[in-house]
Design a protein around this motif. Structure first.
Motif, PDB file in Angstrom:
ATOM      1  N   VAL A  79      -9.072   9.325   1.478  1.00 32.80           N
ATOM      2  CA  VAL A  79      -8.504  10.678   1.352  1.00 32.80           C
ATOM      3  C   VAL A  79      -8.443  11.363   2.712  1.00 32.80           C
ATOM      4  N   VAL A  80      -9.539  11.283   3.481  1.00 36.29           N
ATOM      5  CA  VAL A  80      -9.560  11.902   4.810  1.00 36.29           C
ATOM      6  C   VAL A  80      -8.510  11.263   5.713  1.00 36.29           C
ATOM      7  N   ALA A  81      -8.409   9.921   5.664  1.00 32.17           N
ATOM      8  CA  ALA A  81      -7.420   9.220   6.489  1.00 32.17           C
ATOM      9  C   ALA A  81      -6.003   9.625   6.098  1.00 32.17           C
ATOM     10  N   ALA A  82      -5.754   9.767   4.788  1.00 33.66           N
ATOM     11  CA  ALA A  82      -4.422  10.162   4.321  1.00 33.66           C
ATOM     12  C   ALA A  82      -4.041  11.543   4.847  1.00 33.66           C
ATOM     13  N   VAL A  83      -4.986  12.474   4.792  1.00 34.04           N
ATOM     14  CA  VAL A  83      -4.723  13.831   5.278  1.00 34.04           C
ATOM     15  C   VAL A  83      -4.428  13.812   6.774  1.00 34.04           C
ATOM     16  N   LEU A  84      -5.233  13.057   7.525  1.00 38.78           N
ATOM     17  CA  LEU A  84      -5.030  12.980   8.976  1.00 38.78           C
ATOM     18  C   LEU A  84      -3.682  12.356   9.323  1.00 38.78           C
ATOM     19  N   LEU A  85      -3.332  11.279   8.632  1.00 37.78           N
ATOM     20  CA  LEU A  85      -2.073  10.605   8.916  1.00 37.78           C
ATOM     21  C   LEU A  85      -0.870  11.474   8.552  1.00 37.78           C
ATOM     22  N   VAL A 137       8.962  12.193   3.075  1.00 40.26           N
ATOM     23  CA  VAL A 137       8.297  11.814   1.825  1.00 40.26           C
ATOM     24  C   VAL A 137       8.174  10.288   1.729  1.00 40.26           C
ATOM     25  N   MET A 138       9.235   9.570   2.069  1.00 47.27           N
ATOM     26  CA  MET A 138       9.216   8.115   1.972  1.00 47.27           C
ATOM     27  C   MET A 138       8.235   7.482   2.953  1.00 47.27           C
ATOM     28  N   ILE A 139       8.181   8.000   4.176  1.00 43.27           N
ATOM     29  CA  ILE A 139       7.231   7.468   5.160  1.00 43.27           C
ATOM     30  C   ILE A 139       5.798   7.701   4.683  1.00 43.27           C
ATOM     31  N   ASN A 140       5.539   8.886   4.150  1.00 45.64           N
ATOM     32  CA  ASN A 140       4.193   9.180   3.641  1.00 45.64           C
ATOM     33  C   ASN A 140       3.866   8.341   2.411  1.00 45.64           C
ATOM     34  N   LEU A 141       4.872   8.029   1.598  1.00 53.50           N
ATOM     35  CA  LEU A 141       4.655   7.173   0.441  1.00 53.50           C
ATOM     36  C   LEU A 141       4.267   5.763   0.881  1.00 53.50           C
ATOM     37  N   MET A 142       4.923   5.249   1.918  1.00 57.38           N
ATOM     38  CA  MET A 142       4.570   3.937   2.448  1.00 57.38           C
ATOM     39  C   MET A 142       3.130   3.943   2.985  1.00 57.38           C
ATOM     40  N   MET A 143       2.770   5.019   3.674  1.00 51.94           N
ATOM     41  CA  MET A 143       1.415   5.134   4.218  1.00 51.94           C
ATOM     42  C   MET A 143       0.380   5.174   3.094  1.00 51.94           C
ATOM     43  N   LEU A 144       0.654   5.940   2.036  1.00 51.25           N
ATOM     44  CA  LEU A 144      -0.279   6.044   0.910  1.00 51.25           C
ATOM     45  C   LEU A 144      -0.415   4.711   0.175  1.00 51.25           C
ATOM     46  N   THR A 145       0.658   3.941   0.138  1.00 52.61           N
ATOM     47  CA  THR A 145       0.593   2.619  -0.487  1.00 52.61           C
ATOM     48  C   THR A 145      -0.352   1.700   0.281  1.00 52.61           C
ATOM     49  N   VAL A 146      -0.264   1.735   1.604  1.00 49.09           N
ATOM     50  CA  VAL A 146      -1.164   0.923   2.431  1.00 49.09           C
ATOM     51  C   VAL A 146      -2.615   1.355   2.226  1.00 49.09           C
ATOM     52  N   LEU A 147      -2.857   2.664   2.200  1.00 49.00           N
ATOM     53  CA  LEU A 147      -4.226   3.157   1.988  1.00 49.00           C
ATOM     54  C   LEU A 147      -4.716   2.821   0.583  1.00 49.00           C
ATOM     55  N   GLY A 148      -3.802   2.790  -0.388  1.00 47.18           N
ATOM     56  CA  GLY A 148      -4.176   2.396  -1.744  1.00 47.18           C
ATOM     57  C   GLY A 148      -4.647   0.950  -1.793  1.00 47.18           C
TER      58      GLY A 148
END
Length: 206
Positions: A47-53, A144-155
């Motif tokens: 969660v912290v990494a997602a917010v920072l990214l 939105v799409m770039i952040n979705l890709m990032m969240l997928t990697v963190l998932g």
């Protein structure tokens, strides 16, 4: 922009963040912890990494420029901090602290924010990548799409963290100690590479 662009963004973030490589490091940094404790730490780190990214993707370059910090300097600082963590792993200081305590570790020993969230998940490379990827296109849809890709990697990283407990159980105490020291050496090498890349970025090293 077409879907191929976002698939490329996913692959880039996956390689930079490297959730597969972080899974054994997560085990080494959470010795003697229950599955519930590991899940809590892993979730908080993600969660912290997602917010920072997300933050750096949107305003990261402006923030660093505004306070006079270059990306190479940011990378050097992250490398130095990561090196200190690597020393702890190499000399088993973290394990000794845990075994010497009858009660739960105080908040200062929680590795979720440092070094898991930053600089391992949201390291200088990942933060710089988010800045570059978001800057490649225009419009809210692209962001939105770039952040979705990032969240997928963190998932994926969170899923691999969830497998840490059964893997640690299979390794046993001796196996975990061996892995911890080996990964401490690799982490030290990674931190030195961060510093070298930062020095190259400043032009001080060719």
């Amino acid at each position: 922009m077409d879907m191929a662009t976002y698939i490329t963004a996913f692959v880039t973030l996956f390689v930079v963040i490297d959730p597969v490589g972080l899974a054994p490091i997560f085990i080494a940094m959470t010795p003697n912890m229950s599955a519930a404790e590991r899940h809590r730490i892993g979730l908080r780190a993600v969660v912290v990494a997602a917010v920072l990214l997300m933050l750096f993707g949107l305003v990261g370059e402006a923030i660093l420029t505004g306070i006079g910090i270059s990306l190479p300097a940011f990378r050097i600082a992250g490398g130095l901090l990561l090196f200190l963590t690597a020393l702890d792993m190499l000399f088993e200081r973290r394990t000794e602290r845990r075994e010497g305590q009858a009660e739960a570790d105080p908040p200062g020993h929680d590795p979720s924010v440092f070094p898991l969230a930053m600089p391992l998940l949201a390291g200088p490379g990942a933060l710089a990548t988010m800045i570059l990827l978001v800057g490649e296109g225009r419009g809210i849809g692209h962001v939105v799409m770039i952040n979705l890709m990032m969240l997928t990697v963190l998932g994926i990283a969170l899923l691999l963290f969830a497998l840490a407990t059964p893997l640690a159980r299979a390794l046993g105490r001796t196996g975990t100690m061996v892995v911890t020291r080996l990964l401490g050496m690799l982490l030290a090498a990674l931190s030195v590479q961060f510093v070298i890349d930062g020095l190259i970025g400043t032009g001080l090293v060719g």
